[in-house]
Scaffold this active site. Structure first.
Site, mmCIF file in Angstrom:
data_model
loop_
_atom_site.group_PDB
_atom_site.id
_atom_site.type_symbol
_atom_site.label_atom_id
_atom_site.label_comp_id
_atom_site.label_asym_id
_atom_site.label_seq_id
_atom_site.Cartn_x
_atom_site.Cartn_y
_atom_site.Cartn_z
ATOM 1 N N LYS A 1 0.425 -1.100 -0.066
ATOM 2 C CA LYS A 1 -0.024 0.411 0.055
ATOM 3 C C LYS A 1 1.320 1.044 0.054
ATOM 4 O O LYS A 1 1.493 1.321 1.113
ATOM 5 C CB LYS A 1 -1.241 -0.141 1.590
ATOM 6 C CG LYS A 1 -2.305 1.339 0.955
ATOM 7 C CD LYS A 1 -2.673 1.652 2.457
ATOM 8 C CE LYS A 1 -1.984 2.561 2.891
ATOM 9 N NZ LYS A 1 -1.995 3.862 2.279
ATOM 10 N N GLU B 1 9.519 1.692 10.511
ATOM 11 C CA GLU B 1 11.023 2.101 10.208
ATOM 12 C C GLU B 1 9.937 3.374 10.797
ATOM 13 O O GLU B 1 9.040 4.246 9.725
ATOM 14 C CB GLU B 1 11.639 1.925 8.967
ATOM 15 C CG GLU B 1 12.469 2.402 9.083
ATOM 16 C CD GLU B 1 12.318 4.593 8.333
ATOM 17 O OE1 GLU B 1 12.591 5.040 8.912
ATOM 18 O OE2 GLU B 1 12.749 4.229 7.579
ATOM 19 N N CYS C 1 13.173 10.969 7.490
ATOM 20 C CA CYS C 1 13.003 10.344 8.751
ATOM 21 C C CYS C 1 14.343 10.844 8.983
ATOM 22 O O CYS C 1 14.728 10.219 10.646
ATOM 23 C CB CYS C 1 12.517 8.948 8.613
ATOM 24 S SG CYS C 1 13.369 7.917 7.645
ATOM 25 N N GLU D 1 9.622 15.902 15.202
ATOM 26 C CA GLU D 1 9.803 16.427 14.311
ATOM 27 C C GLU D 1 9.657 16.595 13.134
ATOM 28 O O GLU D 1 7.987 16.755 13.298
ATOM 29 C CB GLU D 1 9.634 14.312 13.967
ATOM 30 C CG GLU D 1 9.983 13.916 12.507
ATOM 31 C CD GLU D 1 10.233 12.535 11.568
ATOM 32 O OE1 GLU D 1 9.513 12.138 11.994
ATOM 33 O OE2 GLU D 1 11.229 12.001 11.212
HETATM 34 P P1 NDP Z 1 2.091 7.897 8.660
HETATM 35 O O1 NDP Z 1 2.691 7.282 9.447
HETATM 36 O O2 NDP Z 1 0.318 8.838 8.594
HETATM 37 O O3 NDP Z 1 1.708 7.095 6.539
HETATM 38 C C1 NDP Z 1 2.756 6.460 6.690
HETATM 39 C C2 NDP Z 1 1.739 5.083 5.924
HETATM 40 O O4 NDP Z 1 0.594 4.407 6.770
HETATM 41 C C3 NDP Z 1 0.630 5.781 4.402
HETATM 42 O O5 NDP Z 1 0.962 4.821 3.447
HETATM 43 C C4 NDP Z 1 -0.342 5.950 5.485
HETATM 44 O O6 NDP Z 1 -1.698 5.967 4.223
HETATM 45 C C5 NDP Z 1 -0.470 4.987 5.848
HETATM 46 N N1 NDP Z 1 -1.501 5.211 7.644
HETATM 47 C C6 NDP Z 1 -2.101 6.043 8.201
HETATM 48 N N2 NDP Z 1 -3.187 5.460 8.721
HETATM 49 C C7 NDP Z 1 -2.857 4.786 9.190
HETATM 50 C C8 NDP Z 1 -3.289 3.734 9.687
HETATM 51 N N3 NDP Z 1 -4.814 4.586 10.960
HETATM 52 N N4 NDP Z 1 -3.484 2.531 9.605
HETATM 53 C C9 NDP Z 1 -2.868 2.046 8.878
HETATM 54 N N5 NDP Z 1 -2.031 3.121 7.611
HETATM 55 C C10 NDP Z 1 -2.210 3.990 7.948
HETATM 56 O O7 NDP Z 1 2.824 9.638 7.592
HETATM 57 P P2 NDP Z 1 1.896 10.884 7.145
HETATM 58 O O8 NDP Z 1 1.595 11.172 5.769
HETATM 59 O O9 NDP Z 1 1.015 11.670 7.798
HETATM 60 O O10 NDP Z 1 3.029 12.055 7.800
HETATM 61 C C11 NDP Z 1 3.149 12.158 9.503
HETATM 62 C C12 NDP Z 1 4.239 12.717 9.534
HETATM 63 O O11 NDP Z 1 5.125 11.212 10.510
HETATM 64 C C13 NDP Z 1 5.182 13.522 9.009
HETATM 65 O O12 NDP Z 1 5.153 14.601 9.384
HETATM 66 C C14 NDP Z 1 6.530 12.739 9.472
HETATM 67 O O13 NDP Z 1 6.531 13.109 11.250
HETATM 68 C C15 NDP Z 1 6.269 11.255 9.825
HETATM 69 N N6 NDP Z 1 6.539 10.658 8.434
HETATM 70 C C16 NDP Z 1 8.035 9.639 8.860
HETATM 71 C C17 NDP Z 1 8.131 8.853 7.508
HETATM 72 C C18 NDP Z 1 9.802 8.118 7.665
HETATM 73 O O14 NDP Z 1 9.691 8.089 7.061
HETATM 74 N N7 NDP Z 1 9.526 7.504 9.429
HETATM 75 C C19 NDP Z 1 7.822 8.972 6.533
HETATM 76 C C20 NDP Z 1 6.431 9.832 5.938
HETATM 77 C C21 NDP Z 1 5.776 10.067 7.336
HETATM 78 P P3 NDP Z 1 -1.904 7.432 4.045
HETATM 79 O O15 NDP Z 1 -0.665 7.846 2.519
HETATM 80 O O16 NDP Z 1 -3.453 6.845 3.527
HETATM 81 O O17 NDP Z 1 -1.854 8.014 5.063
#
Ligand code: NDP
Length: 500
Positions: free
Chosen positions: A192, A268, A303, A402
């Site tokens: 996904k 991660e 990250c 973050e």
């Molecule tokens: P999320 O953790 O929400 O998104 C990561 C993935 O998880 C996406 O595919 C997302 O889908 C999915 N997801 C979101 N909510 C759920 C849920 N309830 N159950 C299962 N899967 C879910 O990150 P965000 O995009 O909201 O970013 C928020 C913050 O997270 C950023 O500001 C940053 O701080 C951190 N982040 C860290 C990353 C890293 O590389 N470690 C990468 C991205 C974000 P969908 O796209 O629909 O939200």
């Protein structure tokens, strides 16, 4: 599609793009069962690019059934490692042959500079798949040191159906970090992508089948996290969930597992990585280059972003001057322009979140050195200027949380001990950098910092040969990249035989 980094060629290539927007299940594109779609947007213009299938639990269930059938059928899971390797190498070749298209898709949906997509994201994606492919016929299982009356084989088997839920900051690369080891080990995968960046993952699914991956081994279900992501996490027939994203959603996956089938979970998550500069630094020009790269590469939407420079007070002003001078050369602009170093934030709410952190920096008393505002609003996109705060205290919100944006905090300290203390005074532990001329201090501090990767006298996440992941709330139970990633997509089995 090839791509030279000239504006006219890029515009022509964008016009020629075809978008795959259906769910990719059983080797073909299908609409979501509900018929619903969601818009994917170009965050540099605010304009909708395409409508993408909005998968929900029913689509995830279809994808998991397809993945399970493929796994049980054995065409992939029981294929010889040599032949799996050949297919994955072909997959890597096809990714390379279609690199321009994948780079453009990530640039358009992710707001990422095209230069980064062409020169880093897609080549690293190809390398990752190749690296894992190449390992497959070089791995041996083990025989336990039993007595002569027994033979105990300790063998590794694929886990089964792996659900991979990935973020938007490195769309193709994050897919590859999961797909390389998961497919390499013989698993089936339901992937996904993030709702903001589905298009390259869908194309990758198609290319994998073109390379010879049996249909059903890789399914791609675009959709919202709450729907498709949660459905993967809670599915009773998914054996493992591999997640990259926020710590908050990472916690959800642990809950999903506990409340469903105890599927294996690897996470991660986020970071608040320190860049520690001791009182005896090597060349300040080189440190400044590394510090700026660590903080502003990929707009800070990374990250392992080095968002805190923890620097000895005796060298702080000299270093800050160099950092600020260099940061001014990081042009914020159209991600499709090859001269752009800093593209747009991923979406409007995220830009507003980043601007909220900048406001918090002001109100908590940090000193703004440069940037600090939205720019290029006339484009309709979500751009934030490269921002540096000085005189930050580690307790301030901008130093604790973050931000995931181009915002660097400079924190002066008086000693090595204080630097280590502040470096570790965070709930995260993903990465850190350290600068010193003293080899003893380098060893001492590298060991004292609680982080998954510590780079010394450089900023680096290592390469494909080294594991990547975090201590504390930066991760859980696993690592991406390297042979360690491969192992975690396998189960250990003991076969104990009596010898007559
Ligand atoms: P999320 O953790 O929400 O998104 C990561 C993935 O998880 C996406 O595919 C997302 O889908 C999915 N997801 C979101 N909510 C759920 C849920 N309830 N159950 C299962 N899967 C879910 O990150 P965000 O995009 O909201 O970013 C928020 C913050 O997270 C950023 O500001 C940053 O701080 C951190 N982040 C860290 C990353 C890293 O590389 N470690 C990468 C991205 C974000 P969908 O796209 O629909 O939200």
């Amino acid at each position: 599609m090839s791509l030279t980094l000239e504006s006219s060629a890029i515009q022509e290539a964008v016009a020629a793009l075809k978008f795959r927007t259906g769910a990719f299940i059983e080797g073909r594109f299908v609409p979501a069962r509900s018929g619903k779609t969601f818009p994917t947007e170009n965050p540099a213009t605010g304009k909708v690019i395409a409508q993408v299938a909005a998968c929900d639990a029913a689509d995830v269930d279809a994808a998991v059934r397809s993945a399970r059938k493929a796994f049980d059928g054995g065409a992939w899971s029981r294929m010889s490692p040599l032949n799996r390797k050949k297919v994955l190498l072909k997959f890597a070749d096809l990714l390379e042959a279609n690199a321009a298209e994948l780079a453009l898709l990530d640039c358009l949906e992710g707001g990422k500079p095209i230069g980064d997509c062409v020169n880093t994201d897609v080549p690293e994606t190809v390398h990752c798949i190749r690296w894992h492919a190449e390992t497959l016929d070089k791995l041996y299982d083990r025989i336990a040191p039993t007595g002569p009356e027994n033979l105990a084989m300790i063998i590794r088997e694929p886990v089964g159906v792996v659900g991979a839920v990935i973020p938007w900051n490195f769309p193709t690369q994050m897919a590859a970090w999961k797909l390389g080891p998961a497919l390499g080990a013989g698993n089936s995968v339901v992937l996904k992508p993030a709702e903001q960046t589905s298009l390259s993952a869908l194309r990758m699914g198609e290319l994998a089948v073109e390379a010879g991956l049996p249909p059903g081994v890789l399914n791609v279900v675009p959709g919202l996290g709450e729907m498709a992501g949660q459905a993967i996490g809670r599915h009773m027939d998914v054996d493992m969930a591999a997640f990259t994203g926020s710590t908050e959603v990472g916690r959800c996956f642990l809950r999903y597992s506990a409340e469903s089938n105890l599927k294996r979970v690897i996470l991660e998550c986020g970071g608040k990585s320190p860049q520690v500069v001791l009182a005896d630094p090597p060349d300040l020009d080189i440190i400044a280059q590394n510090a700026v790269n660590a903080a502003f590469w990929n707009m800070g939407e990374n990250c392992s972003c080095g968002s805190r420079v923890i620097v000895h007070e005796s060298v702080k002003d000299a270093l800050l001057e160099k950092i600020a001078a260099l940061a001014k050369t990081w042009t914020v602009g159209d991600p499709l322009d090859p001269a752009t170093r800093v593209g747009s934030m991923i979406e409007k709410p995220h830009m507003e979140k980043v601007l909220g952190y900048i406001a918090a920096g002001h109100s908590e008393g940090a000193k703004l050195v440069m940037g600090g505002r939205q720019v290029l609003a006339e484009t309709g996109g979500y751009f934030v200027d490269v921002t540096i705060f000085d005189e930050v205290r580690n307790g301030m919100k901008i130093a604790r949380e973050e931000i995931f944006g181009p915002v660097l905090s400079v924190i002066p300290v008086k000693s090595e001990e204080e630097a280590v203390k502040l470096a570790n005074e965070t709930s995260y532990g993903l990465a850190a950098s350290l600068y010193t001329r003293d080899v003893n201090a380098a060893h001492r501090v590298a060991r004292a910092i609680r982080a998954g990767t510590v780079s010394v006298n450089c900023f680096s996440e290592g390469d494909m040969t080294t594991p990547f992941g975090g201590y504390k709330e930066s991760g859980f139970a696993g690592r991406d990249k390297s042979i360690f990633a491969h192992e975690q997509y396998t189960e250990l089995k003991t076969v104990w035989m009596a010898i007559g």
